[in-house]
Design an enzyme around this catalytic site. Structure first.
Site, PDB file in Angstrom:
ATOM      1  N   GLY A   1       0.812  -1.232   0.231  1.00  0.00           N
ATOM      2  CA  GLY A   1      -0.093   0.060  -0.120  1.00  0.00           C
ATOM      3  C   GLY A   1       0.964   1.180   0.032  1.00  0.00           C
ATOM      4  O   GLY A   1       0.642   2.186  -1.038  1.00  0.00           O
ATOM      5  N   ALA A   2       1.609   1.247   0.986  1.00  0.00           N
ATOM      6  CA  ALA A   2       2.507   2.512   0.876  1.00  0.00           C
ATOM      7  C   ALA A   2       3.973   1.977   1.891  1.00  0.00           C
ATOM      8  O   ALA A   2       3.789   1.244   2.669  1.00  0.00           O
ATOM      9  CB  ALA A   2       1.718   3.727   1.572  1.00  0.00           C
ATOM     10  N   MET A   3       4.857   3.067   1.923  1.00  0.00           N
ATOM     11  CA  MET A   3       6.214   2.830   2.539  1.00  0.00           C
ATOM     12  C   MET A   3       6.705   4.084   3.184  1.00  0.00           C
ATOM     13  O   MET A   3       6.705   5.336   2.674  1.00  0.00           O
ATOM     14  CB  MET A   3       7.270   2.351   1.459  1.00  0.00           C
ATOM     15  CG  MET A   3       8.524   2.317   2.040  1.00  0.00           C
ATOM     16  SD  MET A   3       8.498   0.909   3.411  1.00  0.00           S
ATOM     17  CE  MET A   3       9.934   1.459   4.425  1.00  0.00           C
ATOM     18  N   GLU A   4       6.950   3.967   4.565  1.00  0.00           N
ATOM     19  CA  GLU A   4       7.410   5.008   5.469  1.00  0.00           C
ATOM     20  C   GLU A   4       8.589   5.709   5.469  1.00  0.00           C
ATOM     21  O   GLU A   4       9.267   6.228   6.443  1.00  0.00           O
ATOM     22  CB  GLU A   4       7.065   4.890   6.838  1.00  0.00           C
ATOM     23  CG  GLU A   4       8.010   3.560   7.364  1.00  0.00           C
ATOM     24  CD  GLU A   4       7.698   2.114   7.391  1.00  0.00           C
ATOM     25  OE1 GLU A   4       6.850   1.902   6.391  1.00  0.00           O
ATOM     26  OE2 GLU A   4       8.135   1.337   8.229  1.00  0.00           O
ATOM     27  N   ASN A   5       9.385   5.600   4.129  1.00  0.00           N
ATOM     28  CA  ASN A   5      10.702   6.154   4.087  1.00  0.00           C
ATOM     29  C   ASN A   5      10.932   7.653   4.789  1.00  0.00           C
ATOM     30  O   ASN A   5       9.963   8.540   4.576  1.00  0.00           O
ATOM     31  CB  ASN A   5      11.027   6.520   2.554  1.00  0.00           C
ATOM     32  CG  ASN A   5      10.791   5.025   1.765  1.00  0.00           C
ATOM     33  OD1 ASN A   5      11.114   4.005   1.965  1.00  0.00           O
ATOM     34  ND2 ASN A   5       9.845   5.334   0.776  1.00  0.00           N
TER      35      ASN A   5
ATOM     36  N   HIS B   1      -1.101   6.173   9.230  1.00  0.00           N
ATOM     37  CA  HIS B   1      -0.300   5.092   9.317  1.00  0.00           C
ATOM     38  C   HIS B   1       1.215   5.374   9.088  1.00  0.00           C
ATOM     39  O   HIS B   1       2.220   5.395   9.945  1.00  0.00           O
ATOM     40  CB  HIS B   1      -0.487   3.860   8.534  1.00  0.00           C
ATOM     41  CG  HIS B   1       0.034   2.359   8.836  1.00  0.00           C
ATOM     42  ND1 HIS B   1      -0.122   1.765   9.865  1.00  0.00           N
ATOM     43  CD2 HIS B   1       1.335   2.066   8.360  1.00  0.00           C
ATOM     44  CE1 HIS B   1       0.730   0.818   9.828  1.00  0.00           C
ATOM     45  NE2 HIS B   1       1.922   0.953   8.903  1.00  0.00           N
ATOM     46  N   GLU B   2       1.546   5.845   7.749  1.00  0.00           N
ATOM     47  CA  GLU B   2       3.074   5.909   7.395  1.00  0.00           C
ATOM     48  C   GLU B   2       3.455   7.268   8.166  1.00  0.00           C
ATOM     49  O   GLU B   2       4.695   7.271   8.219  1.00  0.00           O
ATOM     50  CB  GLU B   2       3.150   6.061   5.686  1.00  0.00           C
ATOM     51  CG  GLU B   2       2.506   5.121   4.970  1.00  0.00           C
ATOM     52  CD  GLU B   2       2.774   3.419   5.290  1.00  0.00           C
ATOM     53  OE1 GLU B   2       3.931   3.428   6.124  1.00  0.00           O
ATOM     54  OE2 GLU B   2       2.172   2.703   5.150  1.00  0.00           O
TER      55      GLU B   2
ATOM     56  N   HIS C   1       4.691   6.424  11.499  1.00  0.00           N
ATOM     57  CA  HIS C   1       5.943   5.564  11.633  1.00  0.00           C
ATOM     58  C   HIS C   1       7.065   6.383  11.953  1.00  0.00           C
ATOM     59  O   HIS C   1       8.113   6.076  12.310  1.00  0.00           O
ATOM     60  CB  HIS C   1       6.006   4.854  10.057  1.00  0.00           C
ATOM     61  CG  HIS C   1       5.402   3.186  10.149  1.00  0.00           C
ATOM     62  ND1 HIS C   1       5.528   2.459  11.235  1.00  0.00           N
ATOM     63  CD2 HIS C   1       4.917   2.741   9.283  1.00  0.00           C
ATOM     64  CE1 HIS C   1       5.115   1.365  10.805  1.00  0.00           C
ATOM     65  NE2 HIS C   1       4.706   1.375   9.642  1.00  0.00           N
TER      66      HIS C   1
HETATM   67  N1  BES Z   1       6.328  -0.722   6.285  1.00  0.00           N
HETATM   68  C1  BES Z   1       4.946  -0.781   5.484  1.00  0.00           C
HETATM   69  C2  BES Z   1       5.175  -1.129   4.006  1.00  0.00           C
HETATM   70  C3  BES Z   1       5.880  -2.520   3.767  1.00  0.00           C
HETATM   71  C4  BES Z   1       5.504  -3.534   3.880  1.00  0.00           C
HETATM   72  C5  BES Z   1       7.031  -2.461   3.133  1.00  0.00           C
HETATM   73  C6  BES Z   1       6.340  -4.791   3.496  1.00  0.00           C
HETATM   74  C7  BES Z   1       7.930  -3.643   2.825  1.00  0.00           C
HETATM   75  C8  BES Z   1       7.220  -4.713   2.927  1.00  0.00           C
HETATM   76  C9  BES Z   1       4.071   0.014   5.600  1.00  0.00           C
HETATM   77  O1  BES Z   1       4.025   0.789   6.700  1.00  0.00           O
HETATM   78  C10 BES Z   1       2.583  -0.392   5.754  1.00  0.00           C
HETATM   79  O2  BES Z   1       2.506  -1.271   6.870  1.00  0.00           O
HETATM   80  N2  BES Z   1       1.793  -0.457   4.778  1.00  0.00           N
HETATM   81  C11 BES Z   1       0.557  -1.146   4.615  1.00  0.00           C
HETATM   82  C12 BES Z   1      -0.658  -0.251   5.004  1.00  0.00           C
HETATM   83  C13 BES Z   1      -0.907   0.171   6.537  1.00  0.00           C
HETATM   84  C14 BES Z   1      -2.068   0.802   6.673  1.00  0.00           C
HETATM   85  C15 BES Z   1      -0.982  -1.224   7.350  1.00  0.00           C
HETATM   86  C16 BES Z   1       0.388  -1.536   3.386  1.00  0.00           C
HETATM   87  O3  BES Z   1       1.379  -1.476   2.639  1.00  0.00           O
HETATM   88  O4  BES Z   1      -0.371  -2.634   2.961  1.00  0.00           O
HETATM   89 ZN    ZN Z   2       3.321  -0.100   8.751  1.00  0.00          ZN
END
Ligand code: BES
Ligand code: ZN
Length: 849
Positions: free
Chosen positions: A254-258, A290-291, A294
């Protein structure tokens, strides 16, 4: 990478890296097929770490040159990285490598998405960019120079210089490599600003392609609300001068918190009323929060190793749920989360993929970004908060931030701040992190001379590698109601710590009705053979909105199970009770919409299996349909009245009030369609001025077998919008008759717009297939085979997304021998594919173990 020797990593083997990295300088000279990455890393021996050879991870890198303290060296290069002889004291290590982002279809490391460069480094993607100690406990300060013709070039931290064809960034906050990010492309920004409460001016930018600018307003507002909320509720301020978000079309998650440069799947940030549904808006608000959250829970305080993933993910999911509860309706959010937890996490916990919130081993860490780590991880924090109280929770969090800022931590560090603040021993509570499986709670009652006794007995079923379980600390929120519906005991949290324990309530005038597990105070299965009368009573009188909803769900489930197993008629007493709720205009429309929901077919299959009955997907489908028809007929008078209440006259806003009404409206429309064959849906489709109404009408039309024309119109209207076209693909499968699901899916895979290398499109199609219970579990196995064909094909390009979708087979053992054999054959076929990725190898091995 393709020679997937199964190497298992164990939590117990943790050893610190032998050096600290004082600084990282990176230079990228961008080119689609030959990007040069130059690195200069300053290493200082860590006296606290055991002596070890110098090894840096690196995969799929073309080495160009290496030097130590300026002298060229030739390290030994393996498929996993490099080994070198290094000086005893501090030294500078330089490397130049070449990579090909254009050919990176796995979408890990540096890759290209429709002409734009972007990165995804969590969990272990940085090693595909350059040689590095790619582990979260190695934190360093990064300076990044980007050279290339793209007009926009971004990295973490603050911009420190730019000129014709180059840009430089410096991130003052030490971070692990998994938080590194780089973006370059022809982008435009929606910009705004935020002033933190200590007066820092933060420039906010949401970077998108030119044509997407009109989809940015909502995301920007969500970001500002998140920043404000984290200051107010957790006392956490942002710590850089800029916060950038970039939308990309090709993204595995979904997304990434860089740090300072969040990267989002377009689907998780872009929205306009015409193109996004209410559910999309709500998800976007939650993911942005969420991001952003983080930044403290994940970035400033990160994980020591990937076994501690729930330290950041469970906590951040918990925080984003608190945020959504504050922004919208807490009651609705809780119910929606429990539905999701049961559908995904309970299913995982009850099958071959079950693992603890903190796993003890893995082969591919990407396979552990699961509902257990995330959603159960968040539930564990909710229980902790309930047990220690709000005040102690917030003092523990203050201590956590103060003590561990800048560190890479463990669950032990996390629990210790709670122990110190509360003087409570949390060693038994810690089992929640170590023991897999969903506890079952059996309930026995006794009533004598004004004293009510409740006896609770807990058991946790065996899970892979964990045959025996110890009792957990389970907070059970309880209320007691008198027979006339008054609350005689307001919500009280019982602490169950023994295998079996009794709780005594003396001095009651009449035998009370228990309202158990209020607010879903623990992620357990309540095994209570309560009577239908009692459930109907709770549906009418419970003062806790969660357990009131739960009473309805229990009734719905019991009714459907009886319909499946005995051919029973729909339960009239339940439907009468539910009708009273639906007619109660003082209740939130969103809550009434949730009351109209019925358990999923997969949930019913699990319930049958738990009762020793082999689930028959066709029979479950038929019963669900029969119930829906019966409800439509029974409520023929009521439906138009509810439709009136659900109507929104004001201009579209994606807020809780309006979206609640629309969700009631679409539940009502689905029932109405069973009576009028789709006339109301057609009318709604024609006048819809937002995607929520347009899509719910389209789903009804497809379900009613008169979708062809609307589908063609929809396509003509939205051909140019990828995110809307994902809906067009998914909906046709989701709304199909089970006899047609596989054929519809197959036909869509031949559609010229089926770009299967795009994860969103692949998931739209195959996620819908796997999610169609009766369609996927077709008796001849065609659903299993079709999915396997495509997983085999996708694995060469994108192992991560392929592996995640293997979970579609996780419940294979609960079906009849014939279906089991067919699913097993599909899994064997995947396992036998030459060159199968490590990701999928691990998943399939666990599934068939
Ligand atoms: N850190 C994750 C993204 C991620 C997940 C990167 C797996 C690499 C491998 C991010 O913070 C995250 O948890 N994203 C979720 C959405 C969130 C609202 C639970 C996602 O991408 O589904
Ligand atoms: Zn996350």
């Amino acid at each position: 990478m393709k020679d997937a020797q199964a190497q298992t990593i164990y939590l117990r083997d943790y050893t610190p890296f032998g050096w600290t990295v004082e600084s990282v300088h990176l230079t990228f000279v961008l080119a689609p097929e030959a990007t040069r990455v130059r690195s200069r890393l300053r290493f200082v021996p860590d006296p606290k770490a055991p002596a070890q050879e110098f090894f840096l991870q690196g995969e799929d890198l073309t080495p160009i040159s290496f030097a130590i303290d300026g002298t060229p060296v030739t390290p030994e290069i393996t498929p996993e990285g490099l080994r070198a002889k290094v000086p005893d004291g501090p030294f500078t290590f330089e490397a130049e490598v070449e990579i090909a982002p254009l050919h990176n279809t796995a979408l890990e490391g540096l890759y290209m998405s429709r002409g734009m460069y972007c990165t995804q480094c969590e969990a272990e993607g940085f090693r595909k960019i350059t040689f590095y100690p790619d582990r979260p406990d190695v934190m360093s300060v990064f300076t990044v120079r980007i050279e290339g013709g793209e007009p926009v070039k971004l990295s973490n931290g603050n911009p420190v210089g730019a000129g014709e064809g180059w840009a430089e960034w410096h991130d003052p906050w030490p971070k692990p490599a998994y938080l590194f990010a780089l973006v370059a492309g022809d982008l435009v920004a929606q910009s705004d600003s935020f002033t933190t409460r200590s007066g820092r001016e933060v420039a906010l930018n949401l970077w998108v392609r030119e044509g997407d600018l009109h989809k940015c307003a909502f995301g920007m507002e969500a970001l500002k609300s998140s920043m404000d909320w984290d200051e107010r509720v957790y006392g956490r301020e942002y710590d850089l001068d800029v916060f950038n978000i970039v939308a990309v079309d090709d993204f595995n998650m979904g997304a990434m918190e860089n740090k300072g440069l969040n990267i989002f799947n377009s689907s998780a940030v872009l929205a306009s009323p015409e193109t996004a549904t209410d559910a999309n808006f709500e998800r976007i608000e939650g993911i942005i929060a969420h991001e952003y959250f983080h930044n403290w829970t994940g970035n400033r305080i990160t994980c020591r190793d990937w076994f501690q993933l729930c330290l950041k993910e469970g906590l951040t999911v918990f925080r984003d749920a608190q945020f959504t509860s504050d922004m919208r309706s807490a009651e609705v959010k809780r119910i929606v989360d429990v539905i999701d937890l049961r559908a995904r996490q309970f299913a995982e916990d009850q099958g071959p993929l079950a693992h603890p919130v903190r796993p003890e081993s893995f082969q591919e860490i990407n396979n552990f970004y699961t509902a257990t780590v995330y959603e159960k991880g968040a539930e564990v924090i909710g229980m902790l908060k309930l047990l220690v109280g709000d005040d102690a929770y917030s003092r523990a969090l203050d201590l956590y931030f103060a003590r561990h800022d800048g560190q890479a931590c463990t669950i032990e560090d996390w629990l210790r701040v709670f122990e110190e603040v509360t003087a409570r021993d949390l060693s038994q509570f810690k089992l929640w992190y170590a023991q897999a499986g969903t506890p079952r709670l059996a309930v026995a009652e006794d009533w004598q001379d004004g004293t009510y006794t409740l006896t609770l007995r807990q058991t946790t079923p065996p899970t892979p590698g964990q045959p025996d379980k110890a009792p957990l600390v389970i907070p059970v929120a309880l209320g007691l109601l008198s027979p006339d519906g008054h609350e005689v005991l307001p919500t009280t949290v019982l602490e169950l710590t023994e295998a079996e324990q009794s709780f005594v309530f003396p001095g009651l005038a009449a035998r009370p009705v228990p309202s158990l597990l209020r607010g879903f105070s623990a992620p357990v299965v309540l095994e209570r053979e309560s009577s239908r009368e009692e459930r109907v009573f709770l549906l009418a009188h419970d003062t806790d909105t969660f357990t009131r909803w739960e009473a309805n769900r229990d009734l719905a489930r019991a009714c459907l199970l009886a319909m499946v197993t005995d051919g029973a008629d729909p339960d009239a007493a339940w439907l009468d009770g539910l009708e009273t709720v639906l007619r109660d205009a003082s209740l939130d429309p969103a809550y009434r919409a949730l009351m109209l929901g019925v358990p999923t077919q997969s949930d019913l299959a699990q319930a049958l299996h738990d009762r020793g009955v082999t689930p028959d997907p066709e029979a479950i489908w038929a019963a669900t349909e029969r119930l829906r028809d019966a409800r439509a007929t029974r409520w023929a008078e009521l439906l138009p009245q509810l439709a009136d209440e659900a109507r929104v006259e004001a201009p579209y806003r994606p807020d809780a009030a309006q979206s609640g009404r629309r969700s009631l409206g679409s539940a009502v429309l689905a029932l109405t369609t069973r009576l009028d064959g789709g006339s109301a849906a057609e009318a709604q489709y024609d006048r819809a001025d937002n995607m929520t109404l347009q899509l719910s009408a389209l789903a009804c039309l497809v379900q009613a077998g008169r979708g062809a024309e609307a589908l063609a119109r929809f396509r003509a209207q939205w051909q140019g919008d990828r995110l809307v076209m994902d809906k067009w693909f998914g909906l046709q499968i989701a709304a199909s008759d089970p006899a047609e699901t596989v054929a519809v899916t197959e036909a869509l895979t031949r559609d010229p717009d089926f770009d299967w290398t795009n994860p969103n499109r692949f998931r739209a199609v195959f996620g819908a297939l796997a999610g169609h219970h009766a369609g996927f579990h077709r008796a001849d196995g065609a659903g299993y085979d079709l999915l396997a064909d495509w997983l085999i094909r996708l694995d060469d390009k994108n192992p991560q997304t392929t592996a995640r979708m293997c979970a579609a087979y996780q419940s294979w053992r609960r079906y009849d021998p014939d279906r089991q054999a067919k699913m097993r054959a599909a899994l064997d076929r995947i396992a036998a594919k030459p060159g199968l990725s490590r990701d999928v190898t691990e998943m399939v091995t666990r599934l068939i173990a």
